[in-house]
Design a protein around this motif. Structure first.
Motif, PDB file in Angstrom:
ATOM      1  N   LYS A  42      44.870  33.737  10.364  1.00  0.00           N
ATOM      2  CA  LYS A  42      45.624  32.474  10.310  1.00  0.00           C
ATOM      3  C   LYS A  42      47.010  32.700   9.701  1.00  0.00           C
ATOM      4  O   LYS A  42      47.986  32.110  10.153  1.00  0.00           O
ATOM      5  CB  LYS A  42      44.858  31.418   9.514  1.00  0.00           C
ATOM      6  N   HIS A  43      47.078  33.538   8.691  1.00  0.00           N
ATOM      7  CA  HIS A  43      48.375  33.827   8.059  1.00  0.00           C
ATOM      8  C   HIS A  43      49.286  34.569   9.040  1.00  0.00           C
ATOM      9  O   HIS A  43      50.482  34.276   9.130  1.00  0.00           O
ATOM     10  CB  HIS A  43      48.176  34.654   6.788  1.00  0.00           C
ATOM     11  N   ARG A  99      56.630  26.765   5.463  1.00  0.00           N
ATOM     12  CA  ARG A  99      55.661  25.972   4.706  1.00  0.00           C
ATOM     13  C   ARG A  99      54.235  26.378   5.067  1.00  0.00           C
ATOM     14  O   ARG A  99      53.379  26.537   4.195  1.00  0.00           O
ATOM     15  CB  ARG A  99      55.888  24.482   4.951  1.00  0.00           C
ATOM     16  N   LYS A 100      53.979  26.576   6.349  1.00  0.00           N
ATOM     17  CA  LYS A 100      52.644  26.962   6.809  1.00  0.00           C
ATOM     18  C   LYS A 100      52.295  28.366   6.305  1.00  0.00           C
ATOM     19  O   LYS A 100      51.167  28.628   5.895  1.00  0.00           O
ATOM     20  CB  LYS A 100      52.580  26.900   8.343  1.00  0.00           C
ATOM     21  N   THR A 132      49.095  29.398   4.100  1.00  0.00           N
ATOM     22  CA  THR A 132      48.121  30.400   4.537  1.00  0.00           C
ATOM     23  C   THR A 132      48.096  31.611   3.601  1.00  0.00           C
ATOM     24  O   THR A 132      47.053  32.215   3.419  1.00  0.00           O
ATOM     25  CB  THR A 132      48.384  30.855   5.989  1.00  0.00           C
ATOM     26  N   GLU A 133      49.239  31.934   2.992  1.00  0.00           N
ATOM     27  CA  GLU A 133      49.241  33.045   2.042  1.00  0.00           C
ATOM     28  C   GLU A 133      48.412  32.702   0.815  1.00  0.00           C
ATOM     29  O   GLU A 133      47.678  33.543   0.288  1.00  0.00           O
ATOM     30  CB  GLU A 133      50.660  33.429   1.614  1.00  0.00           C
TER      31      GLU A 133
END
Length: 154
Positions: free
Chosen positions: A63-64, A71-72, A76-77
């Motif tokens: 996902k990351h 921002r995403k 995810t991080e």
């Protein structure tokens, strides 16, 4: 069938993992956004608890890697780092459990090779065998516990 003790093959896999090396490889996987070198530790051989945490880490890593917006990626991080911490914690917890089991096994052992019933009826009985000794120099004594339970049904 659940296990009471960590199976021998999982103990061998757990014993071969160095915690600092694991943490280094988790950090490398996060930095490179791929789990490559992490697989050489054979974490999936350490039991279902660790395998579940490894799977969660790999999902978070994917996902990351797919995230594009700043921002995403920050979101995810954070999730990825938490999953990495959970994976590292799972290994440590299982290694501590293994050490405890090995220490306790010097004086008391429960045989977790319990045979499933050959036939089913309203009454289910299970026999669990064990052995114990007062000190490591004593001879083993053997015993068992038999339990019967009436099954619920029509």
């Amino acid at each position: 069938m659940g296990e009471i003790n960590i199976p021998r093959d999982q103990q061998i896999a757990l014993a071969s993992i160095d915690a600092s090396e694991l943490d280094r490889l988790i950090e490398q996987a996060i930095r490179e956004e791929r789990s490559g070198d992490l697989h050489r530790l054979a974490l999936s051989n350490c039991g279902s608890y660790v395998a579940t945490k490894l799977h969660s880490f790999e999902r978070a890593l994917a996902k990351h890697r797919e995230a594009k917006a700043l921002r995403k990626r920050a979101e995810t991080e954070s999730t990825l780092r938490r999953a990495g911490h959970d994976l590292s914690f799972a290994i440590g917890a299982m290694q501590r459990r293994m050490e405890t089991e090995q220490k306790e096994a010097q004086l008391f052992v429960v045989d977790d090779q319990i045979m499933p019933p050959h036939r089913f009826s309203k009454h289910l009985s299970v026999r669990v065998s064990y052995r114990w000794r007062r000190t490591v120099d004593d001879e083993w004594r053997f015993g068992s516990i038999g339990a019967a339970q009436v099954a619920c049904g029509p």
